[in-house]
Design a protein around this motif. Structure first.
Motif, mmCIF file in Angstrom:
data_model
loop_
_atom_site.group_PDB
_atom_site.id
_atom_site.type_symbol
_atom_site.label_atom_id
_atom_site.label_comp_id
_atom_site.label_asym_id
_atom_site.label_seq_id
_atom_site.Cartn_x
_atom_site.Cartn_y
_atom_site.Cartn_z
ATOM 1 N N PRO A 8 -0.163 -3.806 -4.429
ATOM 2 C CA PRO A 8 -0.159 -2.757 -4.484
ATOM 3 C C PRO A 8 -1.485 -1.838 -4.406
ATOM 4 O O PRO A 8 -2.525 -2.407 -4.738
ATOM 5 N N ARG A 9 -1.473 -0.645 -3.593
ATOM 6 C CA ARG A 9 -2.729 0.016 -3.472
ATOM 7 C C ARG A 9 -2.689 1.314 -4.356
ATOM 8 O O ARG A 9 -1.701 2.145 -4.293
ATOM 9 N N SER A 12 -1.695 4.768 -2.808
ATOM 10 C CA SER A 12 -0.334 4.959 -2.261
ATOM 11 C C SER A 12 0.318 6.279 -3.151
ATOM 12 O O SER A 12 0.898 6.947 -2.432
ATOM 13 N N LYS A 35 -4.389 0.070 5.902
ATOM 14 C CA LYS A 35 -3.733 1.373 6.153
ATOM 15 C C LYS A 35 -2.444 1.336 6.954
ATOM 16 O O LYS A 35 -1.479 1.908 6.502
ATOM 17 N N THR A 37 -0.540 -1.324 6.613
ATOM 18 C CA THR A 37 0.507 -1.938 5.919
ATOM 19 C C THR A 37 1.053 -0.826 4.580
ATOM 20 O O THR A 37 2.072 -0.617 4.473
ATOM 21 N N LEU A 38 0.079 0.149 4.449
ATOM 22 C CA LEU A 38 0.376 0.984 3.384
ATOM 23 C C LEU A 38 1.159 1.881 3.884
ATOM 24 O O LEU A 38 2.029 2.652 3.040
ATOM 25 N N LEU A 131 -8.821 5.327 2.710
ATOM 26 C CA LEU A 131 -8.265 4.038 2.338
ATOM 27 C C LEU A 131 -9.569 3.154 2.203
ATOM 28 O O LEU A 131 -10.062 2.749 3.397
ATOM 29 N N GLU A 138 -7.689 -3.737 -7.816
ATOM 30 C CA GLU A 138 -6.664 -3.828 -6.825
ATOM 31 C C GLU A 138 -6.396 -5.507 -6.453
ATOM 32 O O GLU A 138 -5.273 -5.932 -6.300
#
Length: 409
Positions: A8-9, A12, A35, A37-38, A131, A138
């Motif tokens: 997870p970022r 988000s 980016k 992927t998020l 990002l 992380e």
């Protein structure tokens, strides 16, 4: 290292908040920071149609029929939008006709705020987020940057207790510097030789594909030479005249290349702190890189230097600051007499000075510049912090806390 788990970022939550408020949310950052992927992760990507301008069919429609492209769904994610900036005019028209929160999520590998046509087109319609490469926390699956919010919000007398209350795991900072924060080399690759191959491929793609999309560049080898020279200067004051002389390029060319590197989130120019904000724009900045692993590769350095630990801390600070609702700036401080503080965190009328030492011990003489800063800005800064490569967390003086870097980030 679990290469099968999607980490997870921290950004988000900020993206979700922006989508609830603004009709357009712009997520930018260097290529390969995660980016796309998020943007497709739950819940951000749920019920959103995803289109990327890396797809030839989508790219052609954006160039020929941008209004049709942006009307293909109620909620759209458009990836790599910097490839066709004029598609933003179509987005502007649609937003002005029907201003609905969360209508568009745009991603790009260039700082759209620094592209004139973009800033003017989306003014008042978009929220911007960056990002950065993955923070150390992380990478450990914690979806957070360092404990900067906790330190800024707590009274200084509680700093030591705040840090000791959080679980922390020590690790060699040089290993962190070598792997950097890009998800693939930081999370998926274990072997240093594999990382070197990845970094070289990244640099080649950046020079051969990304840069030509941003600007017409004839001297790709000149730009690569400049990147190497810049990476060798990580942590130092940026002197463009000296840099131009060393790489045998015209000062105007160096200025242009540095701007391109900054727009594409490779190079970081850290401004100098001054109470007068105008002076911050003209005083010399310090040079850092967006990722220490890539910086080491480009410079050909096998062994990280103390400046790379500074760079690690700066990247963590930037990842934290870009998600804050309250305006937060990361700067450095330097006087004409040579007193210097690595980082100054400015939030409102509060300042938190931070020094970074790669040594395993700290001595009373190491606090003199922090004390000078605290004396100069006593109305805004009560105490300061030294991050070092030791294990103990303690007050070295009444105004300076010493803490292991890994306890904070």
């Amino acid at each position: 290292m679990n290469t099968n788990r999607l980490l997870p970022r921290f950004a988000s939550a900020s993206v979700e908040r922006a989508l609830r408020v603004m009709p357009v949310t712009v997520l930018t950052g260097a290529r390969q920071t995660g980016k796309s992927t998020l943007a497709r992760m739950h819940p951000i990507g749920t019920d959103r149609s995803y289109f990327t301008l890396d797809d030839y069919g989508v790219l052609e429609q954006a160039q020929r029929e941008p209004d049709a492209l942006v009307a293909r769904a109620v909620q759209i994610t458009l990836d790599e939008v910097q490839r066709v900036p004029h598609v933003l005019l179509a987005i502007k028209r649609l937003v002005d006709e029907d201003r609905v929160a969360g209508r568009f999520l745009l991603t790009g590998s260039a700082n759209l705020l620094l592209m004139k046509e973009v800033g003017e087109t989306l003014a008042g319609r978009a929220s911007y987020l960056t990002l950065w490469p993955m923070t150390r926390r992380e990478q450990r699956g914690l979806a957070s940057p360092g404990l900067w919010t906790e330190l800024v919000d707590a009274p200084p007398t509680a700093w030591r207790d705040v840090l000791l209350a959080e679980p922390a795991e020590a690790e060699p900072w040089m290993a962190l510097a070598r792997r950097g924060g890009y998800p693939v080399p930081a999370h998926e690759l274990i072997d240093d030789d594999d990382r070197r191959l990845w970094f070289e491929g990244y640099a080649a793609t950046y020079l051969e594909r990304d840069i030509p999309r941003l600007s017409a560049i004839e001297g790709i080898t000149d730009l690569r030479r400049l990147m190497t020279a810049a990476c060798l200067r990580v942590g130092g004051l940026l002197n463009q005249a000296d840099l131009a002389r060393d790489v045998h390029l015209a000062p105007s060319t160096v200025q242009r290349y540095l701007n391109l590197l900054e727009v594409s989130f490779q190079l970081v120019r850290l401004p100098s702190y001054s109470v007068n904000r105008t002076k911050r724009l003209v005083k010399s900045s310090k040079l850092y890189w967006g990722d220490t692993g890539l910086a080491l590769h480009l410079a050909g350095e096998a062994h990280p230097r103390g400046a790379h630990l500074e760079n690690i801390v700066l990247c963590d600070l930037l990842a934290w600051a870009t998600t804050r609702v309250e305006r937060t700036e990361i700067l450095f401080w330097r006087t004409t007499k040579g007193a210097e503080v690595d980082f100054v965190i400015e939030t409102g009328r509060r300042l938190l000075p931070v020094e970074v030492k790669a040594a395993t011990s700290v001595h009373p003489s190491d606090v003199r510049h922090l004390h000078t800063f605290l004396d100069e800005y006593s109305d805004m800064a009560q105490r300061g912090i030294i991050l070092y490569d030791g294990e103990e967390t303690f007050w070295l003086t009444k105004r300076v806390l010493v803490a292991p870097w890994w306890r904070v980030i």
